[in-house]
Design an enzyme around this catalytic site. Structure first.
Site, PDB file in Angstrom:
ATOM      1  N   LYS A  22       7.432   4.756  -4.582  1.00 30.14           N
ATOM      2  CA  LYS A  22       7.084   3.326  -5.034  1.00 30.14           C
ATOM      3  C   LYS A  22       6.053   2.902  -5.998  1.00 30.14           C
ATOM      4  O   LYS A  22       5.901   2.896  -6.992  1.00 30.14           O
ATOM      5  CB  LYS A  22       6.980   2.076  -3.826  1.00 30.14           C
ATOM      6  CG  LYS A  22       7.071   0.800  -4.276  1.00 30.14           C
ATOM      7  CD  LYS A  22       7.159  -0.048  -3.355  1.00 30.14           C
ATOM      8  CE  LYS A  22       5.782  -0.344  -2.393  1.00 30.14           C
ATOM      9  NZ  LYS A  22       4.761  -1.188  -3.237  1.00 30.14           N
ATOM     10  N   ASN A  23       4.780   3.533  -5.238  1.00 27.67           N
ATOM     11  CA  ASN A  23       3.590   3.193  -5.772  1.00 27.67           C
ATOM     12  C   ASN A  23       3.264   4.203  -7.016  1.00 27.67           C
ATOM     13  O   ASN A  23       2.303   3.870  -8.065  1.00 27.67           O
ATOM     14  CB  ASN A  23       2.330   3.329  -4.815  1.00 27.67           C
ATOM     15  CG  ASN A  23       2.271   2.054  -4.053  1.00 27.67           C
ATOM     16  OD1 ASN A  23       2.998   0.982  -4.175  1.00 27.67           O
ATOM     17  ND2 ASN A  23       1.481   2.322  -3.070  1.00 27.67           N
ATOM     18  N   CYS A 116      -1.779 -13.024  -1.793  1.00 30.86           N
ATOM     19  CA  CYS A 116      -0.419 -12.708  -0.853  1.00 30.86           C
ATOM     20  C   CYS A 116      -0.753 -12.722   0.320  1.00 30.86           C
ATOM     21  O   CYS A 116      -1.977 -12.860   0.842  1.00 30.86           O
ATOM     22  CB  CYS A 116       0.206 -11.410  -1.541  1.00 30.86           C
ATOM     23  SG  CYS A 116      -0.533  -9.856  -1.116  1.00 30.86           S
ATOM     24  N   ARG A 121      -5.584 -11.110  -3.552  1.00 30.35           N
ATOM     25  CA  ARG A 121      -5.317  -9.735  -4.518  1.00 30.35           C
ATOM     26  C   ARG A 121      -6.129 -10.034  -5.802  1.00 30.35           C
ATOM     27  O   ARG A 121      -5.553 -10.369  -7.064  1.00 30.35           O
ATOM     28  CB  ARG A 121      -3.896  -9.628  -4.636  1.00 30.35           C
ATOM     29  CG  ARG A 121      -3.135  -9.308  -3.528  1.00 30.35           C
ATOM     30  CD  ARG A 121      -3.591  -8.112  -2.869  1.00 30.35           C
ATOM     31  NE  ARG A 121      -2.993  -6.833  -3.379  1.00 30.35           N
ATOM     32  CZ  ARG A 121      -1.855  -6.235  -2.846  1.00 30.35           C
ATOM     33  NH1 ARG A 121      -1.134  -6.737  -2.013  1.00 30.35           N
ATOM     34  NH2 ARG A 121      -1.527  -5.167  -3.479  1.00 30.35           N
ATOM     35  N   ASP A 124     -10.304  -8.825 -10.827  1.00 26.96           N
ATOM     36  CA  ASP A 124     -11.489  -9.116 -11.410  1.00 26.96           C
ATOM     37  C   ASP A 124     -11.910  -7.426 -12.052  1.00 26.96           C
ATOM     38  O   ASP A 124     -12.437  -7.366 -13.215  1.00 26.96           O
ATOM     39  CB  ASP A 124     -12.732  -9.464 -10.704  1.00 26.96           C
ATOM     40  CG  ASP A 124     -12.861  -8.671  -9.265  1.00 26.96           C
ATOM     41  OD1 ASP A 124     -12.016  -8.608  -8.793  1.00 26.96           O
ATOM     42  OD2 ASP A 124     -13.920  -8.291  -8.877  1.00 26.96           O
ATOM     43  N   ASP A 307      -1.712   1.522   3.851  1.00 24.37           N
ATOM     44  CA  ASP A 307      -0.384   1.443   3.903  1.00 24.37           C
ATOM     45  C   ASP A 307       0.284   2.223   5.119  1.00 24.37           C
ATOM     46  O   ASP A 307       1.386   1.819   5.258  1.00 24.37           O
ATOM     47  CB  ASP A 307       0.395   1.910   2.741  1.00 24.37           C
ATOM     48  CG  ASP A 307       0.126   0.829   1.399  1.00 24.37           C
ATOM     49  OD1 ASP A 307      -0.449  -0.063   1.499  1.00 24.37           O
ATOM     50  OD2 ASP A 307       0.468   1.395   0.339  1.00 24.37           O
ATOM     51  N   ARG A 399      11.409  -3.841  -0.345  1.00 21.98           N
ATOM     52  CA  ARG A 399      10.629  -3.699  -1.429  1.00 21.98           C
ATOM     53  C   ARG A 399      10.205  -2.320  -1.352  1.00 21.98           C
ATOM     54  O   ARG A 399       9.637  -2.019  -2.336  1.00 21.98           O
ATOM     55  CB  ARG A 399       9.289  -4.797  -0.913  1.00 21.98           C
ATOM     56  CG  ARG A 399       9.486  -6.107  -1.532  1.00 21.98           C
ATOM     57  CD  ARG A 399       8.314  -6.939  -1.697  1.00 21.98           C
ATOM     58  NE  ARG A 399       7.399  -6.068  -2.458  1.00 21.98           N
ATOM     59  CZ  ARG A 399       6.059  -5.765  -1.817  1.00 21.98           C
ATOM     60  NH1 ARG A 399       5.731  -6.533  -0.758  1.00 21.98           N
ATOM     61  NH2 ARG A 399       5.190  -5.092  -2.579  1.00 21.98           N
TER      62      ARG A 399
END
Ligand code: UD1
Length: 419
Positions: A22-23, A116, A121, A124, A307, A399
């Site tokens: 996914k990432n 979130c 999140r 910057d 994760d 997701r």
């Protein structure tokens, strides 16, 4: 709302092919905007986040076809530089469109991702770097970022923190910039290497991904069509390893790159799992009962991934002894703990630290997924628990895991989806 119903106590056994990452695929989908041409992306997981990215690509004018884990994107037809605001709320990673749209068209409008469930999140670092490359940014109260640059300029960028998303956004913005860009203290995650490989196939010259300095040669004018296969998902692999570990099972994972999961392998071995690694395969067998691990700290790659923190908490919750897990990346990433307590776990939270006293067994309960990896942790706990566990709100799990119940049932789990 969909839920997963799991009857615990089965030792998982068998082979699993690990899906695409996914990432890795999310920034690569955004990168397809750059070439104004054809992109064929193989081994693409059929995840909710991927479908949202595809919706965004269509909204800005791309032609997209997604079939049998292959996405074909024609970005020659892009006719808008605006990513509709509602997508920023649905998926924080939509901010990754800022770099490529700005680079190709000299302006981009993207919703501000805001905070979130797992904590604030901030973006910057993304914005500071883009400003250094000559972008004018208006971050309007309404939560929409308008950015403009007649011509982006390559820059020497020192990141204050090796942010994955900021590293990717800068790499993508640098493609059409005038002059070279260097990213120092860059994120070293394998997904960044996959993005580098994708960009190089497009004809961009990028080097250094996987180290802390990335060099992108700017000034590109014409880029190629690309065909690329996405690397395996190391977090999905780690989750299945934890599933074998927590059930005392015996599972072979295929289509992996073992060195990408060294930190996971090392911790799984420490808790008593036996692991044999071959070229693109790994076999793991779990102990009768896992051993506690003194301390695990989540860290940027090649450290232990944040994760995988929730899944490790689930595993440690049935270990012999007391483990400590420190979450150093995200502020509020222990929401699964409250749910695990309902299943009989003994865990104390102290800020960013979880003290997990292993219990002999968990008991099935009615629990709710509050975020993606926390949801996966509850599924793992359910696999090991006595009796039936119902995991609600599984939209979070969808997701990041493609039909998780199908994969787990394939290796012997008693699990079904109810809508
Ligand atoms: C990516 C992954 C996510 C993973 C995370 C950390 C994707 C799509 N998501 O998220 O699964 O958990 O890396 O490995 O690849 N930060 C700032 N300012 C910024 C950017 C980040 O302070 O401008 C902070 C964040 O709040 C966080 C830390 O840096 O505390 C890490 O964030 P980052 O590496 O950017 O994560 P993401 O790219 O959002």
């Amino acid at each position: 709302m969909s839920k997963l119903v799991i009857t615990g106590g089965q030792k998982l056994k068998g082979d699993l092919v690990v899906d695409g990452s996914k990432n890795a695929v999310l920034p690569i989908l955004a990168a397809t905007v750059l070439n104004g041409g054809l992109n064929v992306i193989k081994n693409c997981p059929g995840l909710k986040d991927v479908h949202i990215m595809i919706e965004i690509l269509k909204k800005i004018g791309c032609k997209v076809k997604f079939e049998d884990n292959t996405v074909i994107i024609d970005s020659s037809t892009v006719n808008s530089t605006v990513v509709p605001e509602e997508y920023a709320v649905e998926m924080r990673s939509s901010i990754i469109f800022l770099g490529p749209i700005l680079s190709r068209f000299g302006r981009a409008t993207v919703g501000h991702p805001g905070g979130c469930d797992i904590g604030p999140r901030p973006i910057d670092l993304h914005l500071k770097a883009l400003k250094k490359m000559g972008t004018r940014i208006q971050d309007i109260q309404s939560g929409v970022i308008f950015s403009e640059a007649e011509k982006l300029k390559g820059a020497d960028i020192q990141l204050d923190y090796p942010s994955v998303g900021a590293t990717e956004n800068i790499m993508l913005a640098a493609v059409y910039a005038e002059g070279d860009t260097y990213i120092r203290n860059a994120a070293k995650e394998p997904e960044i290497i996959d993005l580098q490989n994708f960009l190089n196939k497009m004809g961009v010259k990028v080097s250094g991904a996987g180290t802390s300095v990335i060099h992108i040669v700017g000034g590109n004018t014409k880029l190629n069509d690309v065909e690329h296969a996405i690397i395996f998902d190391r977090i999905v692999a780690g989750t299945y390893m934890a599933a074998a570990g927590i059930t005392g099972g015996s599972v072979t994972l295929k289509n992996i790159i073992p060195e990408h999961i060294n930190a996971i392998i090392s911790n799984m071995r420490e808790c008593g799992c036996r692991i044999n690694v071959k070229k693109s395969e790994l076999h793991i067998s779990g102990p009768a009962r896992p051993k506690a691990i003194d301390i695990i700290r989540t860290l940027p790659y090649p450290g232990f991934p944040t994760d995988m923190q929730a899944q490790m908490v689930a595993l440690m919750s049935v270990a012999r002894g007391t483990s400590i897990i420190v979450e150093t990346i995200f502020e509020n990433r222990f929401m699964h703990v409250e749910e695990l307590l309902r299943m009989g776990a003994d865990i104390k939270l102290e800020g960013r630290l979880a003290v997990i006293k292993g219990v002999k067994r968990l008991t099935g309960a009615n629990v709710a997924a509050r975020d993606l990896r926390g949801g996966a942790a509850l599924v793992l706990a359910g696999l090991a628990a006595e009796g039936e566990t119902t995991v609600n709100d599984i939209k979070h799990i969808d997701r990041g895991y493609e039909i998780i119940e199908k994969k787990l049932a394939q290796i012997g789990a008693l699990i079904r989806r109810e809508v």
